[in-house]
Design a protein around this motif. Sequence first.
Motif, mmCIF file in Angstrom:
data_model
loop_
_atom_site.group_PDB
_atom_site.id
_atom_site.type_symbol
_atom_site.label_atom_id
_atom_site.label_comp_id
_atom_site.label_asym_id
_atom_site.label_seq_id
_atom_site.Cartn_x
_atom_site.Cartn_y
_atom_site.Cartn_z
ATOM 1 N N PRO A 28 36.892 55.741 62.377
ATOM 2 C CA PRO A 28 37.035 54.645 63.342
ATOM 3 C C PRO A 28 35.921 53.587 63.265
ATOM 4 O O PRO A 28 35.653 52.896 64.231
ATOM 5 C CB PRO A 28 36.951 55.387 64.673
ATOM 6 N N TRP A 29 35.266 53.461 62.080
ATOM 7 C CA TRP A 29 34.175 52.508 61.952
ATOM 8 C C TRP A 29 34.644 51.063 62.077
ATOM 9 O O TRP A 29 35.753 50.721 61.664
ATOM 10 C CB TRP A 29 33.488 52.655 60.590
ATOM 11 N N ARG A 30 33.755 50.226 62.592
ATOM 12 C CA ARG A 30 33.958 48.779 62.613
ATOM 13 C C ARG A 30 32.632 48.120 62.213
ATOM 14 O O ARG A 30 31.582 48.494 62.730
ATOM 15 C CB ARG A 30 34.376 48.295 64.008
ATOM 16 N N TRP A 31 32.722 47.151 61.301
ATOM 17 C CA TRP A 31 31.526 46.457 60.826
ATOM 18 C C TRP A 31 31.782 44.964 60.898
ATOM 19 O O TRP A 31 32.710 44.457 60.263
ATOM 20 C CB TRP A 31 31.190 46.882 59.410
ATOM 21 N N ASP A 32 30.982 44.271 61.693
ATOM 22 C CA ASP A 32 31.079 42.828 61.819
ATOM 23 C C ASP A 32 30.059 42.216 60.870
ATOM 24 O O ASP A 32 28.860 42.190 61.157
ATOM 25 C CB ASP A 32 30.803 42.395 63.259
ATOM 26 N N SER A 33 30.530 41.737 59.721
ATOM 27 C CA SER A 33 29.616 41.202 58.717
ATOM 28 C C SER A 33 28.997 39.875 59.151
ATOM 29 O O SER A 33 27.963 39.470 58.617
ATOM 30 C CB SER A 33 30.349 41.016 57.382
ATOM 31 N N ASN A 36 26.363 41.365 61.687
ATOM 32 C CA ASN A 36 25.695 42.591 61.224
ATOM 33 C C ASN A 36 25.617 43.625 62.347
ATOM 34 O O ASN A 36 24.546 44.183 62.620
ATOM 35 C CB ASN A 36 24.308 42.285 60.673
ATOM 36 N N GLU A 37 26.751 43.898 62.969
ATOM 37 C CA GLU A 37 26.836 44.905 64.026
ATOM 38 C C GLU A 37 27.792 46.023 63.610
ATOM 39 O O GLU A 37 28.905 45.762 63.156
ATOM 40 C CB GLU A 37 27.317 44.274 65.335
ATOM 41 N N LEU A 38 27.325 47.236 63.773
ATOM 42 C CA LEU A 38 28.112 48.430 63.471
ATOM 43 C C LEU A 38 28.574 49.047 64.780
ATOM 44 O O LEU A 38 27.790 49.164 65.725
ATOM 45 C CB LEU A 38 27.250 49.435 62.701
ATOM 46 N N SER A 39 29.856 49.462 64.841
ATOM 47 C CA SER A 39 30.337 50.039 66.098
ATOM 48 C C SER A 39 31.474 51.010 65.850
ATOM 49 O O SER A 39 32.108 51.008 64.800
ATOM 50 C CB SER A 39 30.803 48.927 67.049
ATOM 51 N N ALA A 55 22.906 47.050 66.573
ATOM 52 C CA ALA A 55 22.409 45.848 65.910
ATOM 53 C C ALA A 55 20.939 46.060 65.576
ATOM 54 O O ALA A 55 20.279 46.961 66.111
ATOM 55 C CB ALA A 55 22.587 44.624 66.800
ATOM 56 N N GLN A 56 20.395 45.207 64.704
ATOM 57 C CA GLN A 56 19.014 45.375 64.240
ATOM 58 C C GLN A 56 18.235 44.077 64.341
ATOM 59 O O GLN A 56 18.441 43.159 63.554
ATOM 60 C CB GLN A 56 19.012 45.873 62.781
ATOM 61 N N PRO A 57 17.283 44.001 65.272
ATOM 62 C CA PRO A 57 16.470 42.788 65.397
ATOM 63 C C PRO A 57 15.322 42.708 64.395
ATOM 64 O O PRO A 57 14.857 41.621 64.060
ATOM 65 C CB PRO A 57 15.947 42.864 66.831
ATOM 66 N N ASP A 58 14.811 43.869 63.943
ATOM 67 C CA ASP A 58 13.762 43.864 62.922
ATOM 68 C C ASP A 58 13.829 45.153 62.123
ATOM 69 O O ASP A 58 14.639 46.032 62.405
ATOM 70 C CB ASP A 58 12.370 43.657 63.539
ATOM 71 N N ALA A 59 12.964 45.277 61.124
ATOM 72 C CA ALA A 59 13.068 46.344 60.130
ATOM 73 C C ALA A 59 12.952 47.751 60.697
ATOM 74 O O ALA A 59 13.437 48.708 60.082
ATOM 75 C CB ALA A 59 12.015 46.147 59.042
#
Length: 287
Positions: A28-33, A36-39, A55-59
């Motif tokens: 059931p993965w969803r990836w918003d390219s 860059n959000e995985l859900s 989501a990823q704001p920094d490393a």
Amino acid sequence: MIQKRIECLFPTSLYHTVTAHGWVKLAPWRWDSGTNELSRPERLGTGKLAFVRVAQPDARTFIVEIEAQTLGQSELEDIKSIVKRWLSMDWDPRPAMRTAKTLNPCIAHFIKHGGGRFLRCSTFYEDFLKTVCTINTNWASTRRMVSSLVNRLGDGVFPTPLEVIEHGEGFLRQELRLGFRARVVAELSRQLMDQGIVDCRGNLVNTNPRFEDLLGLKGIGQYSASHLMMLCHEFGRVPIDSEVIRYCKDRYNIEPGDVQTFFAAWGDYKFLGYKLNQIIEDTNWGG
């Protein structure tokens, strides 16, 4: 909306982890390219349904957003553990970097900047069944089978071993159209439970399984066992499939039987020596 923050000990790239292999394209993965959000939706141990977005704001930082009813502390910890498993946050990249520095400094640089991880599912059991669904078939068929497991058996989330066992081989064959895999999936689900490898939710009970233990399961061969070990951070074998065969023939002019020997200098990191070089070449990554 509930929001939580997860800090990582080492740089970890959400983008490179998600795109490192094809898992994100399976339900059931969803990836918003674009963002860059995985859900994905997740059924917690308490039975509550939550939609989890990362989501990823920094490393070294991840922001986890949860759409759900009021959640208790144990449920929030459950989600935190699941997200950490997705992104292999507990993997220590330093030994792999030391090996790569002498063999391919570009790979060492890639790992240092958060590469080298591979998206994992919420449980070992989910990784296990999805691996089974890749054997002796094309990718379109794999996606169809996984989608059926999620949407027709799991009601939108990946089913547990108990749910698969309760529905049985007949349902898997006739309703989900898993073909010969219907018996394999039903029997392996029971074996994993009976042997105490996974619990009722599909989580590993103790430590990671051994390669030999996986080979001992009916229907699991060298490729499947190697692929599952890779997802357990054991990179000492290259799972030989059609993609590996094609790439190694085109790139190195070697036959399938010579792949493990060709990457022998990488020792415990043979798979990283193969796969990360391919990723860097395919994406023209330069750091």
